[in-house]
Design a protein around this motif. Structure first.
Motif, PDB file in Angstrom:
ATOM      1  N   ASP A   5      23.279 -31.625  14.305  1.00 17.23           N
ATOM      2  CA  ASP A   5      22.101 -31.736  15.166  1.00 17.23           C
ATOM      3  C   ASP A   5      22.447 -31.430  16.620  1.00 17.23           C
ATOM      4  O   ASP A   5      21.691 -30.764  17.318  1.00 17.23           O
ATOM      5  CB  ASP A   5      21.485 -33.135  15.074  1.00 17.23           C
ATOM      6  N   ARG A   8      22.997 -27.777  17.043  1.00 14.39           N
ATOM      7  CA  ARG A   8      21.693 -27.099  17.049  1.00 14.39           C
ATOM      8  C   ARG A   8      21.058 -27.142  18.442  1.00 14.39           C
ATOM      9  O   ARG A   8      20.564 -26.132  18.938  1.00 14.39           O
ATOM     10  CB  ARG A   8      20.788 -27.768  16.019  1.00 14.39           C
ATOM     11  N   TRP A  28      13.029 -26.483  21.346  1.00 14.07           N
ATOM     12  CA  TRP A  28      13.504 -27.719  20.764  1.00 14.07           C
ATOM     13  C   TRP A  28      12.373 -28.382  20.008  1.00 14.07           C
ATOM     14  O   TRP A  28      11.281 -28.576  20.540  1.00 14.07           O
ATOM     15  CB  TRP A  28      14.013 -28.667  21.841  1.00 14.07           C
ATOM     16  N   ALA A  29      12.621 -28.753  18.768  1.00  5.04           N
ATOM     17  CA  ALA A  29      11.632 -29.439  17.939  1.00  5.04           C
ATOM     18  C   ALA A  29      11.664 -30.932  18.276  1.00  5.04           C
ATOM     19  O   ALA A  29      12.681 -31.446  18.746  1.00  5.04           O
ATOM     20  CB  ALA A  29      11.954 -29.219  16.464  1.00  5.04           C
ATOM     21  N   PRO A  30      10.560 -31.643  18.043  1.00  3.46           N
ATOM     22  CA  PRO A  30      10.529 -33.080  18.332  1.00  3.46           C
ATOM     23  C   PRO A  30      11.635 -33.878  17.629  1.00  3.46           C
ATOM     24  O   PRO A  30      12.132 -34.857  18.170  1.00  3.46           O
ATOM     25  CB  PRO A  30       9.150 -33.519  17.836  1.00  3.46           C
ATOM     26  N   ASP A  31      12.053 -33.432  16.439  1.00  2.00           N
ATOM     27  CA  ASP A  31      13.109 -34.164  15.730  1.00  2.00           C
ATOM     28  C   ASP A  31      14.489 -33.982  16.366  1.00  2.00           C
ATOM     29  O   ASP A  31      15.450 -34.643  15.982  1.00  2.00           O
ATOM     30  CB  ASP A  31      13.155 -33.758  14.253  1.00  2.00           C
ATOM     31  N   MET A  32      14.584 -33.122  17.382  1.00  3.99           N
ATOM     32  CA  MET A  32      15.845 -32.888  18.065  1.00  3.99           C
ATOM     33  C   MET A  32      16.048 -33.824  19.265  1.00  3.99           C
ATOM     34  O   MET A  32      17.090 -33.809  19.898  1.00  3.99           O
ATOM     35  CB  MET A  32      15.924 -31.431  18.535  1.00  3.99           C
ATOM     36  N   THR A  33      15.056 -34.668  19.549  1.00  4.53           N
ATOM     37  CA  THR A  33      15.124 -35.554  20.714  1.00  4.53           C
ATOM     38  C   THR A  33      16.357 -36.461  20.724  1.00  4.53           C
ATOM     39  O   THR A  33      17.036 -36.548  21.745  1.00  4.53           O
ATOM     40  CB  THR A  33      13.837 -36.381  20.843  1.00  4.53           C
ATOM     41  N   PRO A  34      16.693 -37.123  19.618  1.00  3.32           N
ATOM     42  CA  PRO A  34      17.904 -37.961  19.660  1.00  3.32           C
ATOM     43  C   PRO A  34      19.169 -37.161  19.972  1.00  3.32           C
ATOM     44  O   PRO A  34      20.019 -37.603  20.748  1.00  3.32           O
ATOM     45  CB  PRO A  34      17.975 -38.571  18.257  1.00  3.32           C
TER      46      PRO A  34
END
Length: 86
Positions: A5, A8, A28-34
């Motif tokens: 991640d 990415r 950047w997709a929302p699931d990439m926030t962490p």
């Protein structure tokens, strides 16, 4: 070893130009926030808020995490900054 991640997140920034990239230009997709928050806290990514919006850049350690050599100008700027630190 860097998590997939995190790689990415760093790769998206690298492909977008790597330096002073406007936030709206990054895919950047929302699931990439962490992973993005982790990259910022580990100082792989530099976030700078300006009057023109938020800009992101890869740091020297970000390039290293991707297995790449940082651009030469980064080494020069690091040396100049070190002159002014106590």
């Amino acid at each position: 070893m860097t998590s997939p991640d995190l790689v990415r997140v760093l790769t998206v920034l690298l492909e977008a130009g790597a330096e002073r990239v406007p936030a709206e230009d990054l895919a950047w997709a929302p699931d990439m926030t962490p992973a993005l928050n982790h990259a910022i806290s580990m100082q792989y990514v530099i976030r700078k808020r300006t009057a023109h919006g938020t800009r992101f850049s890869l740091s020297e350690s970000g390039y290293t995490a991707l297995g790449l050599e940082p651009p030469r100008h980064m080494t020069v700027s690091r040396f100049i900054r070190s002159l002014f630190r106590r």
